[in-house]
Scaffold this active site. Structure first.
Site, PDB file in Angstrom:
ATOM      1  N   ARG A  52      39.279  39.256  42.121  1.00 18.81           N
ATOM      2  CA  ARG A  52      40.611  39.877  42.480  1.00 18.81           C
ATOM      3  C   ARG A  52      41.078  38.757  43.262  1.00 18.81           C
ATOM      4  O   ARG A  52      40.684  37.994  43.953  1.00 18.81           O
ATOM      5  CB  ARG A  52      40.416  41.133  43.033  1.00 18.81           C
ATOM      6  CG  ARG A  52      40.020  42.357  42.020  1.00 18.81           C
ATOM      7  CD  ARG A  52      39.986  43.579  42.869  1.00 18.81           C
ATOM      8  NE  ARG A  52      38.926  43.578  43.728  1.00 18.81           N
ATOM      9  CZ  ARG A  52      39.068  43.576  44.825  1.00 18.81           C
ATOM     10  NH1 ARG A  52      40.383  43.351  45.454  1.00 18.81           N
ATOM     11  NH2 ARG A  52      38.012  43.481  46.136  1.00 18.81           N
ATOM     12  N   TYR A  84      40.705  38.106  34.873  1.00 18.58           N
ATOM     13  CA  TYR A  84      39.452  38.400  35.300  1.00 18.58           C
ATOM     14  C   TYR A  84      39.338  39.777  35.978  1.00 18.58           C
ATOM     15  O   TYR A  84      40.243  40.212  36.662  1.00 18.58           O
ATOM     16  CB  TYR A  84      38.981  37.496  36.490  1.00 18.58           C
ATOM     17  CG  TYR A  84      37.404  37.578  36.786  1.00 18.58           C
ATOM     18  CD1 TYR A  84      36.668  36.493  36.120  1.00 18.58           C
ATOM     19  CD2 TYR A  84      36.814  38.556  37.597  1.00 18.58           C
ATOM     20  CE1 TYR A  84      35.230  36.706  36.461  1.00 18.58           C
ATOM     21  CE2 TYR A  84      35.479  38.477  37.874  1.00 18.58           C
ATOM     22  CZ  TYR A  84      34.646  37.525  37.181  1.00 18.58           C
ATOM     23  OH  TYR A  84      33.378  37.482  37.323  1.00 18.58           O
ATOM     24  N   LYS A 114      41.114  49.131  39.100  1.00 21.19           N
ATOM     25  CA  LYS A 114      41.774  49.091  40.387  1.00 21.19           C
ATOM     26  C   LYS A 114      43.220  49.711  40.325  1.00 21.19           C
ATOM     27  O   LYS A 114      43.786  50.246  41.105  1.00 21.19           O
ATOM     28  CB  LYS A 114      41.653  48.050  41.285  1.00 21.19           C
ATOM     29  CG  LYS A 114      39.874  47.555  41.028  1.00 21.19           C
ATOM     30  CD  LYS A 114      39.033  48.269  41.827  1.00 21.19           C
ATOM     31  CE  LYS A 114      37.585  47.910  41.967  1.00 21.19           C
ATOM     32  NZ  LYS A 114      36.603  48.720  42.753  1.00 21.19           N
ATOM     33  N   HIS A 149      37.881  55.014  46.031  1.00 19.89           N
ATOM     34  CA  HIS A 149      37.015  53.886  45.627  1.00 19.89           C
ATOM     35  C   HIS A 149      35.728  54.378  46.035  1.00 19.89           C
ATOM     36  O   HIS A 149      34.986  54.098  46.773  1.00 19.89           O
ATOM     37  CB  HIS A 149      37.346  52.666  46.590  1.00 19.89           C
ATOM     38  CG  HIS A 149      36.719  51.447  46.003  1.00 19.89           C
ATOM     39  ND1 HIS A 149      36.742  50.440  46.927  1.00 19.89           N
ATOM     40  CD2 HIS A 149      35.996  51.097  44.953  1.00 19.89           C
ATOM     41  CE1 HIS A 149      36.074  49.361  46.143  1.00 19.89           C
ATOM     42  NE2 HIS A 149      35.874  49.844  45.008  1.00 19.89           N
ATOM     43  N   SER A 192      34.336  46.477  48.240  1.00 20.38           N
ATOM     44  CA  SER A 192      33.621  45.729  47.016  1.00 20.38           C
ATOM     45  C   SER A 192      32.506  44.854  47.433  1.00 20.38           C
ATOM     46  O   SER A 192      32.439  44.048  48.387  1.00 20.38           O
ATOM     47  CB  SER A 192      34.777  44.737  46.585  1.00 20.38           C
ATOM     48  OG  SER A 192      35.892  45.575  46.407  1.00 20.38           O
ATOM     49  N   CYS A 197      29.481  45.876  48.501  1.00 22.30           N
ATOM     50  CA  CYS A 197      28.977  46.448  49.408  1.00 22.30           C
ATOM     51  C   CYS A 197      27.731  47.642  48.901  1.00 22.30           C
ATOM     52  O   CYS A 197      27.600  48.380  49.819  1.00 22.30           O
ATOM     53  CB  CYS A 197      29.697  46.858  50.506  1.00 22.30           C
ATOM     54  SG  CYS A 197      30.516  45.430  51.277  1.00 22.30           S
ATOM     55  N   ASP A 211      32.076  53.627  40.797  1.00 19.29           N
ATOM     56  CA  ASP A 211      33.111  52.715  41.460  1.00 19.29           C
ATOM     57  C   ASP A 211      34.344  53.494  41.735  1.00 19.29           C
ATOM     58  O   ASP A 211      34.897  53.523  43.018  1.00 19.29           O
ATOM     59  CB  ASP A 211      33.734  51.656  40.592  1.00 19.29           C
ATOM     60  CG  ASP A 211      34.527  50.674  41.310  1.00 19.29           C
ATOM     61  OD1 ASP A 211      33.989  50.030  42.403  1.00 19.29           O
ATOM     62  OD2 ASP A 211      35.488  50.099  40.729  1.00 19.29           O
ATOM     63  N   ARG A 249      29.465  39.146  36.893  1.00 22.80           N
ATOM     64  CA  ARG A 249      29.573  40.472  36.465  1.00 22.80           C
ATOM     65  C   ARG A 249      28.718  40.841  35.069  1.00 22.80           C
ATOM     66  O   ARG A 249      29.004  39.961  34.118  1.00 22.80           O
ATOM     67  CB  ARG A 249      30.982  40.937  36.461  1.00 22.80           C
ATOM     68  CG  ARG A 249      31.717  40.833  37.859  1.00 22.80           C
ATOM     69  CD  ARG A 249      31.639  42.208  38.575  1.00 22.80           C
ATOM     70  NE  ARG A 249      32.074  41.883  40.002  1.00 22.80           N
ATOM     71  CZ  ARG A 249      32.128  43.019  41.071  1.00 22.80           C
ATOM     72  NH1 ARG A 249      31.928  44.277  40.630  1.00 22.80           N
ATOM     73  NH2 ARG A 249      32.615  42.791  42.283  1.00 22.80           N
TER      74      ARG A 249
HETATM   75  P1  GTP Z   1      31.828  46.340  43.472  1.00 19.77           P
HETATM   76  O1  GTP Z   1      31.675  46.492  42.222  1.00 19.77           O
HETATM   77  O2  GTP Z   1      32.634  44.920  43.794  1.00 19.77           O
HETATM   78  O3  GTP Z   1      32.805  47.440  43.880  1.00 19.77           O
HETATM   79  O4  GTP Z   1      30.665  46.168  44.477  1.00 19.77           O
HETATM   80  P2  GTP Z   1      29.575  47.350  44.768  1.00 19.77           P
HETATM   81  O5  GTP Z   1      30.061  48.111  45.910  1.00 19.77           O
HETATM   82  O6  GTP Z   1      29.294  48.257  43.511  1.00 19.77           O
HETATM   83  O7  GTP Z   1      28.354  46.537  45.230  1.00 19.77           O
HETATM   84  P3  GTP Z   1      26.832  46.202  44.485  1.00 19.77           P
HETATM   85  O8  GTP Z   1      26.051  47.489  44.471  1.00 19.77           O
HETATM   86  O9  GTP Z   1      27.129  45.609  43.090  1.00 19.77           O
HETATM   87  O10 GTP Z   1      26.161  45.304  45.453  1.00 19.77           O
HETATM   88  C1  GTP Z   1      26.724  44.082  45.737  1.00 19.77           C
HETATM   89  C2  GTP Z   1      25.432  43.218  46.571  1.00 19.77           C
HETATM   90  O11 GTP Z   1      25.259  44.039  47.565  1.00 19.77           O
HETATM   91  C3  GTP Z   1      24.522  43.194  45.691  1.00 19.77           C
HETATM   92  O12 GTP Z   1      24.385  41.584  45.709  1.00 19.77           O
HETATM   93  C4  GTP Z   1      23.417  43.938  46.053  1.00 19.77           C
HETATM   94  O13 GTP Z   1      22.082  43.227  45.916  1.00 19.77           O
HETATM   95  C5  GTP Z   1      23.629  43.943  47.566  1.00 19.77           C
HETATM   96  N1  GTP Z   1      23.178  45.348  48.022  1.00 19.77           N
HETATM   97  C6  GTP Z   1      23.507  46.525  47.559  1.00 19.77           C
HETATM   98  N2  GTP Z   1      22.784  47.535  48.206  1.00 19.77           N
HETATM   99  C7  GTP Z   1      22.221  46.952  49.015  1.00 19.77           C
HETATM  100  C8  GTP Z   1      21.231  47.599  50.117  1.00 19.77           C
HETATM  101  O14 GTP Z   1      20.804  48.608  50.315  1.00 19.77           O
HETATM  102  N3  GTP Z   1      20.991  46.391  51.038  1.00 19.77           N
HETATM  103  C9  GTP Z   1      20.945  45.172  50.925  1.00 19.77           C
HETATM  104  N4  GTP Z   1      20.487  44.338  51.650  1.00 19.77           N
HETATM  105  N5  GTP Z   1      21.783  44.653  49.815  1.00 19.77           N
HETATM  106  C10 GTP Z   1      22.368  45.557  49.241  1.00 19.77           C
HETATM  107  C1  SPV Z   2      35.781  45.305  43.096  1.00 16.99           C
HETATM  108  O1  SPV Z   2      36.135  44.247  43.456  1.00 16.99           O
HETATM  109  O2  SPV Z   2      35.794  46.250  43.733  1.00 16.99           O
HETATM  110  C2  SPV Z   2      35.266  45.516  41.598  1.00 16.99           C
HETATM  111  C3  SPV Z   2      35.390  44.322  40.862  1.00 16.99           C
HETATM  112  O3  SPV Z   2      34.824  46.485  41.277  1.00 16.99           O
HETATM  113  S1  SPV Z   2      36.989  44.275  40.357  1.00 16.99           S
HETATM  114  O4  SPV Z   2      37.164  45.085  38.942  1.00 16.99           O
HETATM  115  O5  SPV Z   2      37.287  42.678  39.850  1.00 16.99           O
HETATM  116  O6  SPV Z   2      37.936  44.770  41.245  1.00 16.99           O
HETATM  117 MN    MN Z   3      30.084  48.034  41.621  1.00 20.59          MN
END
Ligand code: GTP
Ligand code: SPV
Ligand code: MN
Length: 596
Positions: A70, A211, A220, A240, A262, A264, A287, A379
């Protein structure tokens, strides 16, 4: 045209856009498998997609190296008055932004096909679902939208003659001259990228990027930015947030909605497999949550999406087995590495790195190479229905009743593992002051601490101060039926940079404590920043965690919290008079408690 749209406004809009953008052809997407297969076959033939031998019906795409996430700096909220967009959004006046973008759109689809994608956010027929129509010149976007939303003829049928829909115009901004050869990932340079939202008209115009959130406009752009503005006007919430159902050993069901910025941990928590015996979890969404007060006065949530657009790096059978199972087939992979045996690989996949691979930029890669094999924001796009942890109720038209809200972020220091809000107003304060280190999900600096209120900083379609006020008003309406509010931080580190908390499935230990709090089954200690569990209140059975870790994770460092106050003050000062007085009161309360 495969079918006739009876909606007059839709037919006229498509015609108008075709006249403006000059595509070679117009294709109305029917949403069929045959259509998906044909588009993929065309992209394979053109060299844009690579079929994966090891994953049935799955394809790898490599984006242009400039188009990997993004672009918050190029994202605009255009409201009639600048103050209504607020200090957290980029603003340009409606007519000026339209003039600039109309110039860009002029002839921008030459040499390409214009695809019309009618889509529904939310299960078709759900009282909470909303219809959008995306026009795009990217077949990659069409295939992703087919996974991420419900698309096609059935949506057009549901759209009556005069029904409203959200028009979402997208172009990659890369017209082809006659005879010009295409590149695998066409897009426009950064200064021509615009991700624009005209909230007065519920209109989205996106230009120049192919992307993720820049291009899959249901996500989003619609389900958060436009929907948050609609939700405020109409008295509901677009957040979110992941949605998760947790089932206790006694069989009591809890529905949890959690907002993290994002990259996290939303997708990981959404697919959580509890590490503690007797607890079960089901995924409803990873999400976005749309929530409305139901006839019983409780808050009901639906997941408006139909697929996952998940972060690949770090996803492994150890950390998130459910995501690994979900993307085994029928998946689009973007910016992962390609292995010699026709599979994909990424850092943190939990299997040894291949001796040789092709990295996300298409170059030879081997362990020890200077750059990672997969882009940090690589992704997978996979259908939600393929997730083994998906709840049988994930498409329930009326949604599920939320018991618990969680806010959080990525903070290596200061913020404890878990805190419970003192009451709703304090919970809104926790959301409004949420902070996190930035990630690769946006183009920009990574690891920089910023306030990301409610994880909505990049996604709130109006003045964030009014958004805070909306949270207070929802709480007032919900009264004693309001969800309980907690704040978590899975990302604490030692001075040496090691994780203090194992995270992932072990996060269930924290969720279980929250459920016990909801039931009134466990005490908590009151501290200046909220209620915290005692060190023996979390079920840590079977976990080999040094006692000093849990001590540190649950310690409230008064000095460090006092040091946060000036930053919170500055953050609030940005909103001036528009900041709700109730937030100002919360800040004074915190200061008094910390200094008292
Ligand atoms: P978006 O799709 O961008 O909104 O991200 P998201 O909030 O869905 O995050 P996602 O669950 O994909 O995790 C992002 C990164 O954080 C990955 O590399 C995970 O491995 C890491 N991660 C997720 N949960 C944890 C956790 O509980 N502990 C740690 N140390 N890392 C984590
Ligand atoms: C985020 O950045 O929170 C995502 C990926 O879930 S995107 O769809 O590119 O915004
Ligand atoms: Mn996600």
């Amino acid at each position: 045209m495969a079918y006739e749209a009876k909606n007059r406004k839709l037919r006229e809009w498509v015609e108008e856009v075709a006249t403006l953008c000059h595509p070679d052809e117009v294709h109305w997407c029917d949403g069929s498998k045959a259509e998906y297969d044909l588009l993929m076959a065309q992209m394979v033939a053109a060299g844009a997609a690579i079929p994966l031998e090891k994953r049935r019906n799955s394809f790898l795409f490599r984006s242009d190296p400039s188009d990997v996430a993004r672009v918050e700096d190029r994202t605009y909220i255009s409201t009639p008055n600048e103050e209504d967009a607020g200090p957290t959004n980029n603003w340009v006046a409606e007519d000026e932004l339209k003039r600039t973008m109309l110039n860009l759109y002029e002839g921008c689809m030459r040499g390409r096909t214009l695809y019309v994608i009618p889509f529904s956010m939310g299960p078709l027929g759900s009282p909470m679902a909303k219809i959008g129509v995306e026009i795009t010149d990217s077949p990659y976007v069409v295939c992703n939208m087919q996974i991420m939303t419900r698309i096609g003829e059935k949506v057009v049928e549901a759209l009556g003659e005069d029904d409203e829909f959200v028009p979402c115009l997208h172009s990659i901004g890369a017209p082809l001259e006659p005879g010009e050869e295409d590149v695998p990932w066409p897009c426009a340079p950064m200064e021509k990228k615009y991700i624009s939202h005209f909230t007065r008209e519920n209109l989205i115009w996106s230009f120049g990027s192919g992307y993720g959130g820049n291009a899959l406009l249901g996500k989003k752009c619609f389900a958060l930015r436009i929907a948050s503005a609609m939700a405020r006007r109409e008295g509901w919430m677009a957040e979110h947030m992941l949605i998760l159902r947790l089932i206790s050993p006694k069989g009591r069901r809890y529905h949890i909605a959690a907002a993290f910025p994002s990259a996290c941990g939303k997708t990981n928590l959404a697919m959580l497999q509890p590490a503690i015996p007797g607890w079960k979890a089901e995924c409803i969404g990873d999400d976005i949550a749309w929530m409305k007060i139901g006839p019983d006065g409780r808050l009901y949530a639906i997941n408006p999406e139909a697929g996952f657009f998940g972060v690949a790096p770090g996803t492994s059978y150890q950390s998130n087995p459910m995501a690994m199972e979900t993307c085994k087939e029928n998946t689009i992979l973007t910016n992962c590495a390609l292995t010699d045996d026709g599979d994909i690989w990424w850092e943190g996949m939990g299997v040894p790195a291949p001796a040789h691979a092709i990295d996300w930029k298409g170059r030879d890669w081997s362990p020890g190479s200077a750059e990672p094999a997969a882009h940090p924001n690589a992704r997978f796009t996979a259908p939600a229905a393929q997730c083994p942890a998906i709840s049988s109720d994930w498409e329930k038209p009326d949604g599920v009743p939320i018991d618990i809200f969680i806010f959080g972020g990525r903070r290596s220091g200061v913020v404890p593992l878990v805190t419970e809000a003192l009451d709703w107003d304090h919970g809104v304060f926790l959301g409004a002051t949420a902070s996190s280190e930035t990630t690769a999900a946006n183009i920009g600096e990574v690891g920089k601490l910023r306030r990301d209120p409610f994880a909505m900083q990049p996604f709130c379609g109006y003045n964030m101060a009014d958004y805070f006020q909306h949270w207070f008003e929802m709480g007032d309406r919900l009264g004693d039926k309001a969800p309980r509010i907690f704040y978590v931080n899975w990302f604490r580190k030692t001075a040496e940079g090691e994780w203090l908390w194992p995270g992932y499935g072990d996060n269930s230990r924290v969720l279980a404590w929250m459920c016990e709090r909801v039931e009134g089954e466990v005490e908590a200690g009151e501290t200046p920043i909220g209620y915290l569990p005692g060190e023996s209140d979390l079920d840590l059975g079977g976990l080999d965690l040094p006692p000093e870790n849990i001590h540190e994770l649950l310690r409230v460092d008064i000095e460090a919290w006092r040091a946060e106050l000036p930053d919170i003050e500055q953050h609030f000062a940005r909103f001036g008079e528009r900041l709700p007085a109730r937030l100002r009161d919360q800040l004074s309360g915190l200061r008094e408690r910390l200094e008292g």
